[in-house]
Design a protein around this motif. Structure first.
Motif, mmCIF file in Angstrom:
data_model
loop_
_atom_site.group_PDB
_atom_site.id
_atom_site.type_symbol
_atom_site.label_atom_id
_atom_site.label_comp_id
_atom_site.label_asym_id
_atom_site.label_seq_id
_atom_site.Cartn_x
_atom_site.Cartn_y
_atom_site.Cartn_z
ATOM 1 N N GLN A 156 -4.713 12.901 -8.184
ATOM 2 C CA GLN A 156 -4.786 11.433 -8.144
ATOM 3 C C GLN A 156 -5.366 10.882 -9.428
ATOM 4 N N SER A 157 -6.290 11.582 -10.070
ATOM 5 C CA SER A 157 -6.853 11.073 -11.327
ATOM 6 C C SER A 157 -5.804 11.090 -12.431
ATOM 7 N N ASN A 158 -4.943 12.106 -12.455
ATOM 8 C CA ASN A 158 -3.856 12.138 -13.431
ATOM 9 C C ASN A 158 -2.838 11.045 -13.154
ATOM 10 N N THR A 206 0.841 -1.182 0.000
ATOM 11 C CA THR A 206 0.000 0.000 0.000
ATOM 12 C C THR A 206 0.880 1.237 0.000
ATOM 13 N N LEU A 207 0.522 2.198 -0.845
ATOM 14 C CA LEU A 207 1.231 3.471 -0.900
ATOM 15 C C LEU A 207 0.220 4.610 -0.865
ATOM 16 N N SER A 208 0.496 5.601 -0.028
ATOM 17 C CA SER A 208 -0.329 6.808 -0.059
ATOM 18 C C SER A 208 0.037 7.584 -1.322
ATOM 19 N N ILE A 209 -0.777 8.543 -1.673
ATOM 20 C CA ILE A 209 -0.497 9.333 -2.869
ATOM 21 C C ILE A 209 0.836 10.067 -2.708
ATOM 22 N N GLY A 219 -4.832 6.887 -1.382
ATOM 23 C CA GLY A 219 -3.748 5.954 -1.629
ATOM 24 C C GLY A 219 -4.182 4.813 -2.517
ATOM 25 N N PHE A 220 -3.253 3.875 -2.699
ATOM 26 C CA PHE A 220 -3.496 2.731 -3.571
ATOM 27 C C PHE A 220 -2.955 1.472 -2.913
ATOM 28 N N THR A 221 -3.683 0.374 -3.078
ATOM 29 C CA THR A 221 -3.198 -0.933 -2.663
ATOM 30 C C THR A 221 -2.913 -1.719 -3.935
ATOM 31 N N PHE A 222 -1.685 -2.166 -4.062
ATOM 32 C CA PHE A 222 -1.258 -2.917 -5.233
ATOM 33 C C PHE A 222 -1.160 -4.393 -4.880
#
Length: 117
Positions: free
Chosen positions: A44-46, A26-29, A80-83
């Protein structure tokens, strides 16, 4: 890896490879911006449209990893995003043909008319 032209895809591959044994990270923006060397003013959309999606596609096509992601939201805002990371199944190797030693020895044997004696 040599075929990856994008520095963002290459860096995301390196991060994914380091977390392969865990299966996800997991990474925050802000962390993603720092680790990939992105412009701090990117939305974040870009980031999703121009960095993450193309990078994941390149990684899936040209490397031994498969990456996917989900967004993490705090309220309505993506923070953020979880990969998810997994390795691709290895391609089957080409099996060598079974050698029939009797058939080879029969082919190499002298014809009856050549036998001496």
């Amino acid at each position: 890896i040599v075929e990856i032209k994008s520095s963002h895809a290459f860096r995301l591959y390196e991060i994914g490879k380091s977390y392969l044994s865990l299966g996800q990270f997991t990474l925050s923006i802000n962390d993603l911006i720092a680790q990939l060397g992105l412009n701090e003013n990117m939305t974040q959309s870009n980031i999703q449209t121009w960095v993450i999606k193309p990078s994941i596609e390149v990684i899936g096509q040209k490397t031994d990893l498969t990456l996917s992601y989900t967004t993490i939201k705090t309220g309505k805002r993506v923070t953020g995003f979880t990969f998810s990371v997994s390795s691709k199944p290895s391609e089957p190797t080409i099996k060598s043909k079974q050698v029939d030693s009797k058939a080879i020895s029969d082919r190499l044997a002298l014809p009856p008319s050549w036998k001496i004696g």
